[in-house]
Motif scaffolding. Sequence first.
Motif, mmCIF file in Angstrom:
data_model
loop_
_atom_site.group_PDB
_atom_site.id
_atom_site.type_symbol
_atom_site.label_atom_id
_atom_site.label_comp_id
_atom_site.label_asym_id
_atom_site.label_seq_id
_atom_site.Cartn_x
_atom_site.Cartn_y
_atom_site.Cartn_z
ATOM 1 N N LEU A 119 0.858 -1.178 -0.048
ATOM 2 C CA LEU A 119 0.165 -0.096 0.083
ATOM 3 C C LEU A 119 0.897 1.317 0.057
ATOM 4 C CD1 LEU A 119 -2.766 -1.154 2.443
ATOM 5 C CD2 LEU A 119 -2.927 -0.772 -0.146
ATOM 6 N N GLY A 120 2.211 1.404 0.745
ATOM 7 C CA GLY A 120 2.939 2.327 0.742
ATOM 8 C C GLY A 120 3.352 2.555 -0.493
ATOM 9 N N LYS A 121 3.947 1.710 -1.458
ATOM 10 C CA LYS A 121 4.034 1.817 -2.790
ATOM 11 C C LYS A 121 3.096 2.012 -3.599
ATOM 12 C CE LYS A 121 7.940 -1.540 -2.390
ATOM 13 N NZ LYS A 121 8.561 -2.997 -2.930
ATOM 14 N N LEU A 122 1.900 1.863 -3.496
ATOM 15 C CA LEU A 122 0.948 2.206 -4.266
ATOM 16 C C LEU A 122 0.426 3.741 -4.160
ATOM 17 C CD1 LEU A 122 -1.583 -0.840 -4.251
ATOM 18 C CD2 LEU A 122 -0.526 0.067 -5.962
ATOM 19 N N LEU A 123 0.460 3.929 -2.846
ATOM 20 C CA LEU A 123 0.324 5.435 -2.579
ATOM 21 C C LEU A 123 1.446 6.451 -3.037
ATOM 22 C CD1 LEU A 123 -1.071 4.994 1.096
ATOM 23 C CD2 LEU A 123 -2.390 5.722 -0.976
ATOM 24 N N GLN A 124 2.455 5.902 -3.497
ATOM 25 C CA GLN A 124 3.700 6.738 -3.927
ATOM 26 C C GLN A 124 3.258 7.139 -5.511
ATOM 27 O OE1 GLN A 124 7.395 4.853 -3.608
ATOM 28 N NE2 GLN A 124 7.619 5.184 -1.418
ATOM 29 N N ASP A 125 2.433 6.293 -6.269
ATOM 30 C CA ASP A 125 1.928 6.471 -7.509
ATOM 31 C C ASP A 125 0.759 7.490 -7.759
ATOM 32 O OD1 ASP A 125 3.828 4.712 -8.264
ATOM 33 O OD2 ASP A 125 2.458 2.988 -8.324
ATOM 34 N N GLU A 126 0.604 8.400 -6.553
ATOM 35 C CA GLU A 126 -0.626 9.440 -6.846
ATOM 36 C C GLU A 126 -1.829 8.859 -7.241
ATOM 37 O OE1 GLU A 126 0.127 12.336 -6.195
ATOM 38 O OE2 GLU A 126 2.063 12.250 -5.952
ATOM 39 N N LEU A 127 -2.417 8.001 -6.399
ATOM 40 C CA LEU A 127 -3.772 7.415 -6.619
ATOM 41 C C LEU A 127 -4.685 8.396 -6.157
ATOM 42 C CD1 LEU A 127 -3.524 3.855 -5.070
ATOM 43 C CD2 LEU A 127 -3.493 4.514 -7.511
ATOM 44 N N GLN A 128 -5.868 8.460 -6.835
ATOM 45 C CA GLN A 128 -7.184 9.370 -6.531
ATOM 46 C C GLN A 128 -7.781 9.323 -5.411
ATOM 47 O OE1 GLN A 128 -6.952 12.363 -8.517
ATOM 48 N NE2 GLN A 128 -5.082 11.389 -9.701
ATOM 49 N N PHE A 129 -6.952 8.993 -4.298
ATOM 50 C CA PHE A 129 -7.603 9.042 -2.880
ATOM 51 C C PHE A 129 -7.435 9.985 -2.114
ATOM 52 C CE2 PHE A 129 -7.164 4.344 -4.020
ATOM 53 C CZ PHE A 129 -8.556 4.032 -4.242
ATOM 54 N N THR A 130 -8.436 11.005 -1.823
ATOM 55 C CA THR A 130 -8.248 12.029 -0.884
ATOM 56 C C THR A 130 -8.406 11.911 0.596
ATOM 57 O OG1 THR A 130 -10.614 12.762 -0.979
ATOM 58 C CG2 THR A 130 -8.827 13.720 -2.608
ATOM 59 N N GLU A 131 -9.025 10.473 0.877
ATOM 60 C CA GLU A 131 -9.250 10.143 2.545
ATOM 61 C C GLU A 131 -8.922 8.826 2.500
ATOM 62 O OE1 GLU A 131 -13.186 10.721 3.719
ATOM 63 O OE2 GLU A 131 -13.372 13.036 3.122
ATOM 64 N N ILE A 132 -7.970 8.504 3.547
ATOM 65 C CA ILE A 132 -7.500 7.126 3.880
ATOM 66 C C ILE A 132 -7.933 6.995 5.383
ATOM 67 C CG2 ILE A 132 -5.460 5.796 4.109
ATOM 68 C CD1 ILE A 132 -4.309 7.233 1.897
ATOM 69 N N ALA A 133 -8.622 5.872 5.554
ATOM 70 C CA ALA A 133 -9.231 5.511 6.999
ATOM 71 C C ALA A 133 -8.335 4.053 7.360
ATOM 72 C CB ALA A 133 -10.586 5.201 7.035
ATOM 73 N N LEU A 134 -7.382 4.084 8.342
ATOM 74 C CA LEU A 134 -6.689 3.055 8.689
ATOM 75 C C LEU A 134 -6.965 2.801 10.359
ATOM 76 C CD1 LEU A 134 -3.404 3.528 6.865
ATOM 77 C CD2 LEU A 134 -5.253 2.095 6.218
ATOM 78 N N SER A 135 -8.210 3.132 10.771
ATOM 79 C CA SER A 135 -8.426 3.041 12.122
ATOM 80 C C SER A 135 -8.491 1.437 12.563
ATOM 81 C CB SER A 135 -9.552 3.789 12.653
ATOM 82 O OG SER A 135 -10.813 3.200 11.897
ATOM 83 N N ASP A 136 -7.915 1.083 13.893
ATOM 84 C CA ASP A 136 -8.256 -0.318 14.346
ATOM 85 C C ASP A 136 -7.678 -1.311 13.398
ATOM 86 O OD1 ASP A 136 -9.105 1.016 16.742
ATOM 87 O OD2 ASP A 136 -11.184 1.179 15.824
ATOM 88 N N CYS A 137 -6.454 -0.840 12.798
ATOM 89 C CA CYS A 137 -5.815 -1.920 11.734
ATOM 90 C C CYS A 137 -4.889 -2.786 12.525
ATOM 91 C CB CYS A 137 -5.311 -1.248 10.587
ATOM 92 S SG CYS A 137 -6.784 -0.689 9.494
ATOM 93 N N MET A 138 -4.658 -2.930 13.770
ATOM 94 C CA MET A 138 -3.593 -3.285 14.470
ATOM 95 C C MET A 138 -2.137 -3.348 13.548
ATOM 96 S SD MET A 138 -5.701 -6.925 15.737
ATOM 97 C CE MET A 138 -4.601 -7.520 16.618
ATOM 98 N N LEU A 139 -1.681 -2.089 13.495
ATOM 99 C CA LEU A 139 -0.489 -1.763 12.534
ATOM 100 C C LEU A 139 0.998 -2.007 13.355
ATOM 101 C CD1 LEU A 139 -1.324 1.193 10.646
ATOM 102 C CD2 LEU A 139 -1.307 -1.047 9.715
ATOM 103 N N SER A 140 1.721 -2.844 12.872
ATOM 104 C CA SER A 140 2.981 -3.137 13.694
ATOM 105 C C SER A 140 3.627 -1.802 13.294
ATOM 106 C CB SER A 140 3.416 -4.307 13.077
ATOM 107 O OG SER A 140 4.081 -4.231 11.684
ATOM 108 N N GLU A 141 4.996 -1.793 14.054
ATOM 109 C CA GLU A 141 5.808 -0.526 14.120
ATOM 110 C C GLU A 141 6.424 -0.589 12.660
ATOM 111 O OE1 GLU A 141 6.645 1.951 16.055
ATOM 112 O OE2 GLU A 141 5.269 1.166 17.639
ATOM 113 N N GLU A 142 6.819 -1.801 12.144
ATOM 114 C CA GLU A 142 7.428 -1.722 10.762
ATOM 115 C C GLU A 142 6.221 -1.655 9.547
ATOM 116 O OE1 GLU A 142 10.362 -2.120 8.157
ATOM 117 O OE2 GLU A 142 10.515 -2.284 10.325
#
Length: 676
Positions: A56-79
């Motif tokens: 997803l980080g690489k995809l977001l580098q390509d200027e996708l047409q998303f103005t809002e990103i919701a990642l709440s309660d996704c249990m993201l690790s530090e890495e």
Amino acid sequence: MPATEMQDLRRSYTRLCKESGGEPQESILQHLEQATSRNRLDFATHSLSVDTCGALGKLLQDELQFTEIALSDCMLSEEGAKLLLHGLCANSVVKSLDLKGNNLRAVGAETLGKLLRQNKSIKSLTLEWNNLGIWEESFAVFCEGLAANGHLQRLDVRNNQINHQGAGELAMALKSNSTLQELDLRWNNIGLLGGRALLNCLHSNRALRQLELAGNNVPSDILKAVDQAMDHNQERQSILYKSRNMTQVLSKEVLSLKEEKAKQFLGLMDTIDKQREEITRSSRVSTARVGQLQEALNERQSVMNSLNAKLQMTEAALALSEQKVCNLGELLSTAKQEQAELVEKQAKELQQHKKDSADREAKLQHELSTASEKNLLLRNEVTELERRCKTQQEQLFQVKEDLTHTTAEMKLRAVQAEERLEMEKRRFKQVLEDAEALRLKEVDHMTHHMEASEHALQERIQRLEATRIGLEEELSRVKATALVERGQVEEELIKAKNQARLEEQQRLEHLEEKLRLMMQSRDEAQNYCLQQKQAVSEAHAKESQLSLQVEGLRRRVEELQQELSNKEQEKVTEVNKVRVELQEQIGHLEAERTAQEGMREKIAALERQMKVLSSNHREALLDKVGEISSLQEKLRVREAEISRMREEEAQRASFLQNAIMTYVQGSPLSTGVPKN
């Protein structure tokens, strides 16, 4: 979002996951397949793996047409959070990012600081229910990124374990940040010191309009001061917004006035050019008609020459006949008497012939005298027409002078109106600055007075506590007189408490009176602002009156042009009549030719004068434009100086307040206060 774009996104996601050596998550693929919003990417409550975060980080580098990103309660690790936020650093489309409830800690705080330093598009950032404030060094990096950011407007850091040191770092960041408008710090561990640090930073931060500090063990007086600062910032933002709107409206009106003046000037130049063309056209027609009249004159001269030749021939024939008569008389005198009657008859016929010739000569002389009289009358009419033409030219010149005077008056009135507007602007700015300085002085005075009163109350409470301890020792020592002295001491204590309450009530009443006076001063400032607005409306009314006057002058010019055209038509009709009459007379044609040459010279002189006047007018317009630009540049420099002086005064006030707070905290009075 179209199905083709979503299919491309799913394929790119699976490809990047396989390139990194992992497998794509089925839940993410299903969510991408079922997604319907074009501008919002919502992965809330989906557990994201490290490979998914990297993709997803690489995809977001390509200027996708998303103005809002919701990642709440996704249990993201530090890495995973690091990879995802690293991809957002170069993104320039995302406006809102939600990372609620992901337990972000040290690495997450540092990565968020880097994101805030590099990203220039995110306006809203939600970080609720994380642990950013546990590690102070990492949270300091986050605050440094916030200080360097110039685009974020809303930040939510509720329930992030932020202590008073973290609040101090946030205060330092807010001093440098000038774009953040909403900050939510509820349910942290800021405490008294953190609340004071945030309150101190609000003296230099004028952009923050909403600051939430509930659930942080912050005293109520600091919360009230923060609310007052927020209200002041909101009022300041509204005043700045209104002043900008007013300046834009006034600048637009000034530009419209300039455009109207330019259009009027161009219209006048067009009318002058049309008049010149009409004059040249009439001169050409007159020259052509003069040529025709010259040809007719030549024909008449040839006819007169032929008549003179015939007259000379008749005179010669008359002389020959007289000579023959004389010869016949001599012959008849020597002739017979028989032929005397015939001779007498011939003599009578000769006398009759002479009489007829004399009558013919008298008729010719009479016709010549009548022709000369007609010639004199025509010459008088020509002089009268020349006089009328001169009067019409003088009227035309007078009309042009009136037109130039009216244009000069309109320019002068426009310059005066602009000067009045500039004076009103400067006066309004000065009043706002004076009101701001007065309010700051009153707030500083009240804070100093409140601190002094608090210190005095603390000292009095300490003295009362010391007396109470001494009385207790005396009661333990002397039990016999304890009852009597206890009653006296209790009465004195009650009196002291009553006196302290009375003094405190008096001070509160005094403070309320000061607050009422400040409210009155604010009302007076608002009334003055209303007066300024009324003055601006009056200026608008005057401007409308000026526009009506300009319209009236324009109509007057049109009427004058109509009269001029009517006079030109009358002149043409009269000239036609005169030309019909001039075809019969030679002398009038010569006078008309000289008059036409004089008219040409006058027209050439008028054209030269018009060229000189137009060049002078253009030079004056260029000078006025240069003066206006120089005045605008001076105004911008003066506004920059005023803003710089305001910033310096705010910094001095904040430094003085910090020094006072450090002095109060380090003084023995603050250390000697007993803890309950």
